[in-house]
Design an enzyme around this catalytic site. Structure first.
Site, mmCIF file in Angstrom:
data_model
loop_
_atom_site.group_PDB
_atom_site.id
_atom_site.type_symbol
_atom_site.label_atom_id
_atom_site.label_comp_id
_atom_site.label_asym_id
_atom_site.label_seq_id
_atom_site.Cartn_x
_atom_site.Cartn_y
_atom_site.Cartn_z
ATOM 1 N N HIS A 1 -26.089 74.426 4.881
ATOM 2 C CA HIS A 1 -26.135 73.379 3.839
ATOM 3 C C HIS A 1 -25.932 72.136 4.665
ATOM 4 O O HIS A 1 -25.087 72.142 5.679
ATOM 5 C CB HIS A 1 -24.986 73.577 3.015
ATOM 6 C CG HIS A 1 -25.182 72.673 1.697
ATOM 7 N ND1 HIS A 1 -26.072 73.285 0.582
ATOM 8 C CD2 HIS A 1 -24.877 71.464 1.339
ATOM 9 C CE1 HIS A 1 -26.244 72.158 -0.088
ATOM 10 N NE2 HIS A 1 -25.267 71.124 0.219
ATOM 11 N N ARG B 1 -21.634 61.775 -9.561
ATOM 12 C CA ARG B 1 -21.202 61.320 -8.457
ATOM 13 C C ARG B 1 -22.224 60.442 -7.979
ATOM 14 O O ARG B 1 -21.936 59.154 -7.410
ATOM 15 C CB ARG B 1 -20.639 62.074 -7.355
ATOM 16 C CG ARG B 1 -19.320 62.664 -7.838
ATOM 17 C CD ARG B 1 -19.069 63.905 -6.749
ATOM 18 N NE ARG B 1 -19.272 63.791 -5.367
ATOM 19 C CZ ARG B 1 -19.757 64.440 -4.399
ATOM 20 N NH1 ARG B 1 -20.358 65.554 -4.886
ATOM 21 N NH2 ARG B 1 -19.780 64.284 -3.349
ATOM 22 N N SER C 1 -17.906 70.113 -3.418
ATOM 23 C CA SER C 1 -19.341 70.307 -4.113
ATOM 24 C C SER C 1 -20.160 71.275 -3.305
ATOM 25 O O SER C 1 -20.932 72.343 -3.801
ATOM 26 C CB SER C 1 -20.017 69.127 -3.885
ATOM 27 O OG SER C 1 -21.418 69.137 -3.999
ATOM 28 N N LYS D 1 -21.001 75.816 -4.136
ATOM 29 C CA LYS D 1 -22.266 76.390 -4.311
ATOM 30 C C LYS D 1 -22.420 77.648 -3.232
ATOM 31 O O LYS D 1 -23.087 78.569 -3.569
ATOM 32 C CB LYS D 1 -23.347 75.508 -3.668
ATOM 33 C CG LYS D 1 -23.599 74.497 -4.994
ATOM 34 C CD LYS D 1 -24.668 73.647 -4.655
ATOM 35 C CE LYS D 1 -24.564 72.496 -3.678
ATOM 36 N NZ LYS D 1 -23.611 71.172 -4.012
ATOM 37 N N ASP E 1 -20.518 71.731 -10.458
ATOM 38 C CA ASP E 1 -21.206 71.024 -9.457
ATOM 39 C C ASP E 1 -22.319 70.106 -10.088
ATOM 40 O O ASP E 1 -22.630 69.189 -9.656
ATOM 41 C CB ASP E 1 -21.482 71.786 -8.167
ATOM 42 C CG ASP E 1 -22.033 71.032 -7.159
ATOM 43 O OD1 ASP E 1 -21.286 69.892 -6.742
ATOM 44 O OD2 ASP E 1 -23.144 71.083 -6.608
#
Ligand code: URA
Length: 422
Positions: free
Chosen positions: A81, A167, A182, A186, A160
């Site tokens: 990520h 956000r 966040s 996930k 999220d």
């Protein structure tokens, strides 16, 4: 009483784990008004979270929906990520490469955030491709073809899903605790064996300095490791776009170039590095260098490209339509040339400015209800460091028509900093 919690955080106080769990529960139940959630996010942005609050938020967000559960399988579950970048399309070629290397990749991604692009928006620029998958569909597809690329839903990390979108449009993205929670909510919902985090720093990143990015990377690694996931972070400069293409569809196209063994060198390098880290972390190779060699030869074998096509088919795309779109020179309407007004050395391509302008043009969102324009974007013709003559091609701008392209081009020109050679 959410109002008193907002006031506590505004005044620099802290939340107990129970209070944080309560906020997330009420948020997901739709009981908190947007204006109060926005105010709370801003209070967290300014006041921050301590370690216990951060851990409580991450766990509460992870557990706000179902977690993925996979059957026993010799193929490790891995993922990568990024904290967000401009032109950062690494996930697209990396996921199929990881499958070809013998991993399973249950990738839950996000949309564009601030000026940075989002994997889901990029994938949805592929006609027919859906990123809305149920937990059962993800597990089945990962078991069958090795990979699924999906978004948060009402049932999977819903907290999220809500906070991410809020956000994005309230100026509360660049916060260490909010980014950590966040991303890890996930990734921890994916039941991974190993995770690599690409932490960006620089003008177009949420963390402007290397030190801030390092602190974010360390925090995420510690928390993920405490949760039993072998995790590493890599630091990468985000002052200039990654690769040459910026814009949802253009980035898909460049990802296919990478899978076909073409495309920009910096993109290929980062894709191979992420793969090599995961190979090393899961004990598949003796060291990082061996991982790099294995990843490069697998990428060049063509197997990841086949896996990418299986992924497209499995998530609703039609390959003929996809290939026809790949061959279209100007899918947004017009492909317009931006040329250098002066000669000299191209010292910088300002990723922050490109990200800002493209978000304003519809590649990202300024409000939650904004519809993404998939095909607008910029393809840089050269990378920084090269010498250009007056009139040389700097970039192609993809826009709806000539007047839009000219308008965008007049502002984009200053993203290409050409300094006279001495
Ligand atoms: N990616 C995420 O999923 N969340 C963030 O906050 C930033 C990048």
């Amino acid at each position: 009483n959410f109002l008193s919690l907002i006031e506590t955080k505004r005044d620099g106080g802290r939340h107990s784990p129970e209070e944080i769990a309560g906020i997330i529960r009420e948020l997901v139940a739709g009981k908190l008004p947007d204006y109060q959630v926005a105010a709370w996010l801003m209070a967290v942005y300014f006041r921050g979270f301590d370690r216990e609050e951060l851990s409580a938020l991450t766990m509460a967000m992870r557990d706000s929906g179902e977690r993925l559960e996979f059957p026993d399988d010799p193929r490790p579950l891995v993922d990568k990520h990024s904290t967000g970048g401009v032109g950062d399309k690494v996930s697209l070629p990396l996921a199929p490469l990881l499958v070809a290397l013998g991993f399973r990749v249950p990738m839950i991604s996000g949309r564009a955030l601030g000026i940075t692009g989002g994997t889901l928006d990029k994938l949805e620029s592929i006609p027919g491709f859906t990123t809305r998958l149920t937990k059962e569909q993800i597990v089945r597809q990962v078991q069958e073809i090795g990979v699924a690329m999906a978004g948060q839903t009402e049932h999977m990390v819903p907290a999220d899903r809500i906070l991410y979108a809020m956000r994005d449009v309230t100026g509360t993205v660049p916060s260490l605790p909010l980014i950590t929670a966040s991303i890890l909510s996930k990734k921890l919902a994916e039941s991974l064996d190993a995770l690599v985090l690409d932490v960006k720093f620089g003008a177009a990143a949420f963390m402007k300095s290397r030190e801030e990015a390092e602190a974010l990377g360390r925090t995420m690694v510690e928390l993920a490791t405490d949760c039993g996931v072998t995790t590493r972070f890599v630091l990468n400069d985000m002052n200039q776009p990654l690769g040459r293409a910026v814009g949802n569809w253009l980035e898909v196209k460049e990802s296919v170039d990478c899978l076909e063994g073409r495309g920009p060198e910096d993109l290929r390098k980062l894709v191979l590095e992420c793969a090599a880290h995961l190979l090393e972390m899961t004990g598949r190779v003796g060291g990082f260098e061996e991982g790099l060699r294995r990843a490069a030869s697998t990428l060049d074998s063509g197997a990841p490209l086949q896996c990418w096509e299986r992924l497209l088919l499995s998530q609703g795309a039609n390959l003929d339509t996809f290939r026809r779109k790949l061959a279209e020179p100007a899918p947004a309407g017009i492909r317009w040339e931006l040329r250098s007004r002066t000669g000299g050395r191209l010292t910088c391509i300002d990723a922050r400015l490109i990200g800002e302008l493209l978000r304003r043009s519809g590649a990202g969102r300024l409000r939650q209800a904004d519809r993404i324009r998939w095909d607008v974007g910029v393809e840089c013709a050269i990378k920084a460091g090269r010498t250009v003559a007056q009139g040389d091609l700097l970039a192609h701008i993809h826009a709806a028509n000539e007047s839009e392209a000219r308008e965008l081009g007049s502002e984009l020109a200053s993203a290409f900093v050409v300094e006279p050679s001495v």
